[in-house]
Write an enzyme that holds these catalytic residues in place. Structure first.
Site, PDB file in Angstrom:
ATOM      1  N   ASP A 129       0.834  -1.204   0.000  1.00 31.05           N
ATOM      2  CA  ASP A 129       0.000   0.000   0.000  1.00 31.05           C
ATOM      3  C   ASP A 129       0.871   1.257   0.000  1.00 31.05           C
ATOM      4  O   ASP A 129       2.004   1.238   0.474  1.00 31.05           O
ATOM      5  CB  ASP A 129      -0.906  -0.025   1.247  1.00 31.05           C
ATOM      6  N   ARG A 134       0.262   7.670  -2.571  1.00 33.94           N
ATOM      7  CA  ARG A 134       0.795   8.707  -1.676  1.00 33.94           C
ATOM      8  C   ARG A 134       2.287   8.935  -1.919  1.00 33.94           C
ATOM      9  O   ARG A 134       2.792  10.043  -1.839  1.00 33.94           O
ATOM     10  CB  ARG A 134       0.522   8.324  -0.211  1.00 33.94           C
ATOM     11  N   HIS A 171       3.082   3.201  -8.863  1.00 38.54           N
ATOM     12  CA  HIS A 171       2.918   1.777  -9.170  1.00 38.54           C
ATOM     13  C   HIS A 171       4.160   1.230  -9.893  1.00 38.54           C
ATOM     14  O   HIS A 171       4.601   0.114  -9.641  1.00 38.54           O
ATOM     15  CB  HIS A 171       1.674   1.545 -10.041  1.00 38.54           C
ATOM     16  N   LEU A 182      10.796 -20.801  -4.804  1.00 45.36           N
ATOM     17  CA  LEU A 182       9.838 -19.899  -4.156  1.00 45.36           C
ATOM     18  C   LEU A 182       8.582 -19.857  -5.013  1.00 45.36           C
ATOM     19  O   LEU A 182       8.673 -19.824  -6.234  1.00 45.36           O
ATOM     20  CB  LEU A 182      10.441 -18.485  -4.070  1.00 45.36           C
ATOM     21  N   GLU A 234       1.385 -13.518  12.061  1.00 45.24           N
ATOM     22  CA  GLU A 234       1.955 -12.397  12.809  1.00 45.24           C
ATOM     23  C   GLU A 234       1.900 -11.153  11.922  1.00 45.24           C
ATOM     24  O   GLU A 234       2.177 -11.221  10.724  1.00 45.24           O
ATOM     25  CB  GLU A 234       3.418 -12.702  13.178  1.00 45.24           C
TER      26      GLU A 234
HETATM   27  C1  FPP Z   1      -1.667   0.206  -3.425  1.00 42.29           C
HETATM   28  O1  FPP Z   1      -1.259   1.548  -3.443  1.00 42.29           O
HETATM   29  C2  FPP Z   1      -1.168  -0.546  -4.562  1.00 42.29           C
HETATM   30  C3  FPP Z   1      -1.949  -1.142  -5.524  1.00 42.29           C
HETATM   31  C4  FPP Z   1      -3.406  -1.095  -5.533  1.00 42.29           C
HETATM   32  C5  FPP Z   1      -1.366  -1.859  -6.658  1.00 42.29           C
HETATM   33  C6  FPP Z   1      -0.081  -2.574  -6.403  1.00 42.29           C
HETATM   34  C7  FPP Z   1       0.559  -2.795  -7.707  1.00 42.29           C
HETATM   35  C8  FPP Z   1       1.880  -2.779  -7.956  1.00 42.29           C
HETATM   36  C9  FPP Z   1       2.938  -2.646  -6.928  1.00 42.29           C
HETATM   37  C10 FPP Z   1       2.363  -2.857  -9.354  1.00 42.29           C
HETATM   38  C11 FPP Z   1       1.976  -4.077 -10.131  1.00 42.29           C
HETATM   39  C12 FPP Z   1       2.303  -5.334  -9.480  1.00 42.29           C
HETATM   40  C13 FPP Z   1       2.912  -6.401 -10.040  1.00 42.29           C
HETATM   41  C14 FPP Z   1       2.932  -7.642  -9.260  1.00 42.29           C
HETATM   42  C15 FPP Z   1       3.572  -6.402 -11.357  1.00 42.29           C
HETATM   43  P1  FPP Z   1      -2.385   2.652  -3.583  1.00 42.29           P
HETATM   44  O2  FPP Z   1      -2.558   2.970  -5.026  1.00 42.29           O
HETATM   45  O3  FPP Z   1      -3.614   2.183  -2.891  1.00 42.29           O
HETATM   46  O4  FPP Z   1      -1.719   3.855  -2.811  1.00 42.29           O
HETATM   47  P2  FPP Z   1      -2.460   4.959  -1.927  1.00 42.29           P
HETATM   48  O5  FPP Z   1      -3.174   4.235  -0.818  1.00 42.29           O
HETATM   49  O6  FPP Z   1      -1.334   5.807  -1.437  1.00 42.29           O
HETATM   50  O7  FPP Z   1      -3.390   5.699  -2.841  1.00 42.29           O
END
Ligand code: FPP
Length: 269
Positions: free
Chosen positions: A37, A41, A54, A148, A224
């Protein structure tokens, strides 16, 4: 022998030392699950657009996957797209899908060289055909690997998972193949999308929120928790090591008293 890596950088001797110390200090969790997450931000804090967060988040995925493989973690489950994420602006959803496809194209062979198996949980059928195709190809290519297992939770939610398990069990009852009195924890677990893998030992959430956000609701019963304020794009291996150190200090009793803790729990509080 040539050492393969996901990050395309040789492992430093300092990092190798840190890993050996961690392995000697205690148990390495067999299964780590992560709620990644804070990408949005992170991007905002850099004056950038969300998709940039991202993109850098993918570098964290690579670093964490590589270090988990080196440490001997056997399962890594990443919450990459939740059922609720479909409610985001379509521009962001499209950007995330494109990123997923391009990352899979770039990394599938690399995962394979590193003996990492790719898997997914969630409603893959909701994804664009091209995404499904790339995922399928990467999963087939890596299906025999056993160092893995990297499991991407995509269009996943814990409630969806439990609902689908209940539907499957109810069908067995309806067909007269199952006595409802025989339904127990084990049977429900065996009908979840994670039936083939052990429950997470450690769950990490980045960006400082104290929520499970509909992730592996059933499977996290005795995991945990490690919560850090760090945004996902900044979460790299040194902080993973801190999370594992914290895990190694925990007293996992599975609802029992200290003298009994080596016995596995079946149903306990
Ligand atoms: C949360 O941050 C993140 C996501 C919803 C997407 C996670 C995706 C990636 C890291 C990239 C793609 C992944 C792979 C496996 C290739 P947010 O957008 O909710 O951030 P915020 O809460 O600060 O708005």
């Amino acid at each position: 022998m040539r050492q393969f890596t996901l990050t395309n950088t040789e492992q430093t001797s300092d990092d190798k030392k840190k890993q050996v110390l961690l392995q000697k200090a205690g148990e390495i969790p067999m299964h780590i699950a992560i709620i990644m997450d804070g990408n949005g931000r992170w991007a905002k804090s850099k004056g950038s657009i969300r998709i940039h967060g991202h993109k850098v988040g993918v570098d964290s995925v690579k670093d964490i996957t590589e270090s988990c493989a080196q440490l001997g973690v056997k399962y890594l489950t990443l919450y990459a797209f939740s059922t609720e994420n479909w409610g985001r602006p379509s521009k962001e959803i499209k950007g995330l899908m494109r990123l997923l496809v391009s990352s899979l194209r770039k990394e599938a062979r690399n995962l394979n060289k590193n003996n990492i198996k790719l898997d997914t949980i969630g409603q893959m059928e909701r994804f664009p055909k091209q995404c499904q195709h790339e995922l399928q190809e990467a999963m087939e290519l890596t299906s025999d690997n056993d160092r893995l297992e990297l499991c991407l939770a995509l269009s996943y939610s814990g409630r969806w998972d439990i609902t689908e398990a209940v539907k499957r069990i109810a069908r067995h009852v309806k067909e007269g193949r199952l006595d409802p009195e025989l339904i127990n924890d084990q049977m429900i677990g065996d009908h979840l999308s994670t039936a083939e893998i052990p429950d997470p030992d450690l769950i990490i959430r980045t960006s400082g929120e104290y929520r499970i956000s509909n992730f592996l609701l059933w499977q996290l019963a005795y995991s945990e928790l490690y919560i850090t304020k760090t945004y996902w794009p900044d979460f790299r291996r040194d902080e993973l090591y801190e999370a594992i150190q914290s895990y190694q200090k925990r007293d996992r009793r599975f609802g029992k008293i200290p003298a009994q803790k080596d016995e596995k729990a079946t149903s306990s509080v």
